[in-house]
Write a protein that holds these residues in place. Structure first.
Motif, PDB file in Angstrom:
ATOM      1  N   ALA A  25       1.007  -1.171   0.028  1.00  0.00           N
ATOM      2  CA  ALA A  25       0.139  -0.007   0.064  1.00  0.00           C
ATOM      3  C   ALA A  25       0.729   1.101  -0.100  1.00  0.00           C
ATOM      4  O   ALA A  25       0.640   2.429  -0.884  1.00  0.00           O
ATOM      5  CB  ALA A  25      -0.860  -0.165   1.022  1.00  0.00           C
ATOM      6  N   VAL A  35      -5.369   4.543  -3.461  1.00  0.00           N
ATOM      7  CA  VAL A  35      -5.593   3.036  -3.019  1.00  0.00           C
ATOM      8  C   VAL A  35      -6.658   2.821  -2.061  1.00  0.00           C
ATOM      9  O   VAL A  35      -6.702   3.634  -0.863  1.00  0.00           O
ATOM     10  CB  VAL A  35      -4.414   2.710  -2.289  1.00  0.00           C
ATOM     11  CG1 VAL A  35      -4.225   1.203  -1.837  1.00  0.00           C
ATOM     12  CG2 VAL A  35      -3.038   2.587  -3.176  1.00  0.00           C
ATOM     13  N   VAL A  37      -8.552   0.060   0.630  1.00  0.00           N
ATOM     14  CA  VAL A  37      -8.137  -1.005   1.006  1.00  0.00           C
ATOM     15  C   VAL A  37      -9.411  -1.664   1.586  1.00  0.00           C
ATOM     16  O   VAL A  37     -10.440  -0.923   2.038  1.00  0.00           O
ATOM     17  CB  VAL A  37      -7.262  -0.718   2.256  1.00  0.00           C
ATOM     18  CG1 VAL A  37      -6.915  -2.018   2.840  1.00  0.00           C
ATOM     19  CG2 VAL A  37      -5.557  -0.059   1.580  1.00  0.00           C
ATOM     20  N   PHE A  52      -3.619   1.194   7.947  1.00  0.00           N
ATOM     21  CA  PHE A  52      -3.912   1.295   6.240  1.00  0.00           C
ATOM     22  C   PHE A  52      -4.658   2.755   6.135  1.00  0.00           C
ATOM     23  O   PHE A  52      -4.511   3.484   5.005  1.00  0.00           O
ATOM     24  CB  PHE A  52      -4.912   0.272   5.694  1.00  0.00           C
ATOM     25  CG  PHE A  52      -4.078  -1.007   5.503  1.00  0.00           C
ATOM     26  CD1 PHE A  52      -3.109  -1.335   4.586  1.00  0.00           C
ATOM     27  CD2 PHE A  52      -4.071  -2.048   6.433  1.00  0.00           C
ATOM     28  CE1 PHE A  52      -2.655  -2.649   4.565  1.00  0.00           C
ATOM     29  CE2 PHE A  52      -3.787  -3.259   6.266  1.00  0.00           C
ATOM     30  CZ  PHE A  52      -2.743  -3.353   5.538  1.00  0.00           C
ATOM     31  N   THR A  56      -2.813   5.181   3.522  1.00  0.00           N
ATOM     32  CA  THR A  56      -3.591   5.695   2.082  1.00  0.00           C
ATOM     33  C   THR A  56      -4.328   7.071   2.336  1.00  0.00           C
ATOM     34  O   THR A  56      -4.539   7.620   1.253  1.00  0.00           O
ATOM     35  CB  THR A  56      -4.665   4.704   1.847  1.00  0.00           C
ATOM     36  OG1 THR A  56      -5.717   4.718   2.835  1.00  0.00           O
ATOM     37  CG2 THR A  56      -3.857   3.167   1.630  1.00  0.00           C
TER      38      THR A  56
END
Length: 404
Positions: A25, A35, A37, A52, A56
């Motif tokens: 990522a 991105v 997720v 994440f 991101t």
């Protein structure tokens, strides 16, 4: 940047390799990709959503019934806007779901609803990966058009050693980057050229059940055949025994021994414009092949080996208009050995690498040695990218020969 603005859906399932998805990522975001997720409930037991979200700067999706934005149908929006969906790691459970067409969580729902390319990077115990049901499911996904990346071989977290490791994030990232790159243009100068490629190992029989061979997977030669075919070249692939599927649009000639390969290459050499000798051909073979299985005795087994024909030396001596490309996998003195082989075999280009960088792997780290003395070194990259660079080099050599 190649990935700038590309929308990537990164699916993460519940395996110990889930922690590696954080690095993937990060690499994608740093390259400019957007991105999103999507995590399964099991994945959250291995790594948290906060990781994440921080990487991101976007919400993490995990529940098909919880919408992050008012008026949004998240799984449809993600599916519709994705340029690529990749599941890394992909567990046996998720692979089975997708093969059966099930959509009972956020990730499987997004994938089934998306028309974007779907890539699957399996990661699991070696015995799970080898199970017939898992292998059947993987073949089903390939039939659907999904692309499989890996798995790699090595020591697994469960203690077993074998095939089942998630492909390293850097390699997955490079594959994604290469997918969105321009690649080789349709008007590449190899169109219409007759290119003969050799690949894989040879097998030199000792008796009906035993043979001598090497660790070559054939992946590099197959990648070259595919890349050359995409440029519009007429490609013939002479291949030793491998576990690889025949490339589409390529004429394939199957052989076993070095002498078989010699005959196949010599037969087609005169008509070729370019010959790329990527095969790892055995230098020696047993002088005598037993007609029956050799039984175990009390003392040592002595096998006298004799030289096989040197295909590259033979076609180097015969060449008239052909462009010759050879390979050298070395364990020591790479530059000296590569230069010596380039000159001795009358090659136009020699692709050299250290054996540990390429044998059996999906990547390679090569250096090009040109007949005129020029050299070009590359970093580790997927063999598909190496193949494209080889095609570019061949095209440049052909254009130079025309100009002169």
């Amino acid at each position: 940047m190649t990935l700038s603005g590309k929308k990537i859906v990164l699916g993460i399932t519940g395996g110990i390799a889930a922690y590696k998805a954080a690095e993937l990522a990060s690499l994608l975001v740093k390259s400019g990709a957007i991105v999103d997720v999507v995590m399964t409930e099991s994945a959250k037991r291995f790594i948290g959503e906060a990781t994440f979200q921080a990487l991101t700067r976007r919400p993490v999706y995990e529940n098909v019934f919880v919408e992050k934005k008012e008026g949004q149908i998240a799984h449809i929006d993600l599916a519709d806007t994705a340029d690529l969906v990749i599941v890394a790691p992909a567990t046996a459970n998720m692979i089975g779901k997708l093969a059966a067409g099930l959509a009972d969580d956020m990730l499987s729902t997004v994938i089934l609803a998306s028309r974007a390319p779907v890539w699957i990077a399996p990661a699991m115990n070696v015995n799970m990966y080898a199970h017939p049901a898992v292998q059947k499911n993987l073949r089903t996904l390939e039939d659907y058009g999904y692309r499989l990346i890996g798995p790699d071989q090595g020591r697994l977290a469960c203690g077993w050693t074998g095939k089942g490791r998630l492909v390293e994030p850097e390699v997955i990232f490079t594959e994604i980057d290469a997918y969105f790159a321009d690649g080789i243009p349709d008007d590449f100068p190899l169109k219409g050229k007759k290119i003969l490629v050799t690949a894989g190992p040879t097998q030199e029989a000792l008796d009906p059940v035993r043979y001598f061979s090497n660790h070559s997977s054939g992946k590099m030669g197959y990648a070259i055949a595919c890349a050359a075919s995409r440029t519009g070249a007429e490609v013939t692939l002479v291949t030793g025994p491998t576990q690889l599927e025949a490339p589409q649009g390529v004429s394939v000639v199957q052989v076993n021994s070095a002498r078989d390969m010699y005959e196949a290459v010599i037969k087609r050499f005169e008509a070729a414009d370019v010959v790329v000798k990527a095969a790892a051909v055995a230098d020696y073979r047993p002088e005598t092949v037993s007609g029956q299985k050799i039984k175990k005795g009390d003392g040592p087994l002595l096998v006298k080996m004799v030289r096989n024909p040197d295909i590259l030396t033979e076609i180097g001596a015969r060449k008239t208009h052909q462009l010759l490309v050879g390979f050298a996998a070395e364990t020591e003195n790479l530059e000296e050995n590569a230069q010596r082989k380039l000159e001795k075999k009358r090659l136009d280009l020699l692709v050299a690498n250290r054996a540990e960088d390429g044998f059996g792997k999906d990547t390679n780290k090569v250096t090009f040695f040109f007949a005129g003395g020029r050299r070009q070194a590359f970093e580790q990259m997927p063999k598909r990218r190496v193949a494209e660079e080889i095609c570019r080099a061949i095209a440049g050599l052909l254009e130079t020969s025309v100009l002169h």
